[in-house]
Scaffold this active site. Structure first.
Site, PDB file in Angstrom:
ATOM      1  N   GLU A 171      39.391  25.951  40.225  1.00 29.23           N
ATOM      2  CA  GLU A 171      39.122  25.522  38.858  1.00 29.23           C
ATOM      3  C   GLU A 171      39.208  24.011  38.849  1.00 29.23           C
ATOM      4  OE1 GLU A 171      41.940  27.606  36.370  1.00 29.23           O
ATOM      5  OE2 GLU A 171      40.774  29.463  36.526  1.00 29.23           O
ATOM      6  N   CYS A 185      45.114  17.753  27.690  1.00 26.97           N
ATOM      7  CA  CYS A 185      45.691  18.627  28.717  1.00 26.97           C
ATOM      8  C   CYS A 185      46.963  19.312  28.201  1.00 26.97           C
ATOM      9  CB  CYS A 185      46.047  17.784  29.934  1.00 26.97           C
ATOM     10  SG  CYS A 185      46.555  18.767  31.345  1.00 26.97           S
ATOM     11  N   ASP A 186      47.095  20.612  28.499  1.00 28.01           N
ATOM     12  CA  ASP A 186      48.313  21.328  28.101  1.00 28.01           C
ATOM     13  C   ASP A 186      49.059  21.864  29.329  1.00 28.01           C
ATOM     14  OD1 ASP A 186      46.607  23.295  28.916  1.00 28.01           O
ATOM     15  OD2 ASP A 186      46.669  24.465  27.058  1.00 28.01           O
ATOM     16  N   THR A 187      48.827  21.246  30.482  1.00 29.34           N
ATOM     17  CA  THR A 187      49.412  21.746  31.724  1.00 29.34           C
ATOM     18  C   THR A 187      50.340  20.704  32.336  1.00 29.34           C
ATOM     19  OG1 THR A 187      47.368  22.958  32.131  1.00 29.34           O
ATOM     20  CG2 THR A 187      48.849  22.683  34.000  1.00 29.34           C
ATOM     21  N   CYS A 193      41.090  12.216  30.052  1.00 25.30           N
ATOM     22  CA  CYS A 193      41.281  13.555  29.488  1.00 25.30           C
ATOM     23  C   CYS A 193      42.549  13.553  28.643  1.00 25.30           C
ATOM     24  CB  CYS A 193      41.375  14.574  30.632  1.00 25.30           C
ATOM     25  SG  CYS A 193      41.523  16.258  30.051  1.00 25.30           S
ATOM     26  N   HIS A 200      46.094  35.053  28.961  1.00 24.50           N
ATOM     27  CA  HIS A 200      47.438  34.952  29.553  1.00 24.50           C
ATOM     28  C   HIS A 200      48.411  34.344  28.545  1.00 24.50           C
ATOM     29  CE1 HIS A 200      45.035  31.422  30.361  1.00 24.50           C
ATOM     30  NE2 HIS A 200      46.117  30.704  30.569  1.00 24.50           N
ATOM     31  N   CYS A 218      46.308  14.772  38.885  1.00 25.12           N
ATOM     32  CA  CYS A 218      44.945  14.850  38.360  1.00 25.12           C
ATOM     33  C   CYS A 218      44.360  13.440  38.369  1.00 25.12           C
ATOM     34  CB  CYS A 218      44.957  15.406  36.931  1.00 25.12           C
ATOM     35  SG  CYS A 218      43.283  15.539  36.246  1.00 25.12           S
ATOM     36  N   PHE A 234      48.071  32.120  41.881  1.00 28.91           N
ATOM     37  CA  PHE A 234      47.686  30.792  41.401  1.00 28.91           C
ATOM     38  C   PHE A 234      48.421  29.740  42.218  1.00 28.91           C
ATOM     39  CE2 PHE A 234      46.643  33.572  37.983  1.00 28.91           C
ATOM     40  CZ  PHE A 234      45.592  32.970  37.308  1.00 28.91           C
TER      41      PHE A 234
END
Ligand code: SF4
Length: 218
Positions: free
Chosen positions: A116, A48-50, A45, A212, A30, A24
């Site tokens: 992605e 988001c959890d990143t 957005c 994951h 973003c 990855f």
């Protein structure tokens, strides 16, 4: 120059390639949120959890050339002569940075290259796998891909609104955030039940879970 938050070797946890070993490459930044909590409420957005801010994650950094970044990613795959080396470009929004040159270097190194994306930026040439995860309130420009992965439910984006994207697979991914619920309690469970019910009633759609996270491997 490429800014990378982190890069690591793991298993793809979602979608049609679930279970496949992959490197990855999480790009910084973003175009639908700046990553700062204080600005989340007014972002396009909001769920988001990143963490995609900066370059301080494992194997992250600033790479001056496409070759330097490709070499870094090669170093994360156990043995480039074994299996089908696979790199997933993610983010943040990877299409802010992923370009023809980098894809070419990844191919030269022996990788299949996946992305992605939120689908709001044009795709570069030569990608081997494209996953589009559309976000309500944004303007989609990608009209064809391998898989659509829609976080569900989104108050301003219904599944039927993204069926115009030509794709081999359409997945619903239950939203972990409580933005469509009155409390945080059990958001994931409730949204999983909703997504499951939607797929059963609309069999174009399949359920995908973040395996994951279930396995705690990221
Ligand atoms: S588009 Fe993706 S990376 Fe960007 S804020 Fe939304 S979930 Fe996060």
């Amino acid at each position: 120059m490429y800014k990378v938050k982190e890069a690591f070797y793991s298993l793809q946890g979602e979608g049609a390639q679930t279970g496949r070993p992959a490197v990855f490459c999480r790009f910084s930044k973003c175009n639908l949120w700046n990553g700062r909590e204080q600005d989340r409420a007014r972002a396009v957005c909001k769920f988001c959890d990143t963490d995609f801010v900066g370059q301080d994650g494992q194997n992250g950094g600033i790479f001056e050339t496409a070759k330097q970044l490709a070499d870094q990613l090669v170093g994360l795959w156990p043995d480039m002569t074994e299996g089908k080396p696979y790199v997933i470009c993610t983010g943040g929004e990877p299409l802010l940075q992923l370009d023809d040159k980098l894809i070419e270097q990844m191919h030269l190194a022996g990788f299949e290259v996946a992305v992605e994306t939120n689908g709001t930026l044009p795709l570069p040439e030569g990608l081997d796998w494209v996953c589009v995860s559309p976000k309500g309130g944004s303007k989609l420009v990608v009209r064809a891909c391998n898989e659509v992965k829609l976080v569900y439910p989104q108050p301003d984006l219904l599944p039927e609104q993204v069926l115009g994207i030509d794709a081999d697979y359409y997945f619903l991914s239950p939203m972990a955030s409580p933005i469509c619920l009155s409390s945080e309690d059990g958001a994931k469970k409730v949204n999983t039940e909703r997504a499951l019910a939607y797929c059963l009633a609309n069999p174009t759609w399949r359920l995908t879970l973040q395996t994951h996270k279930i396995l705690e491997i990221d």
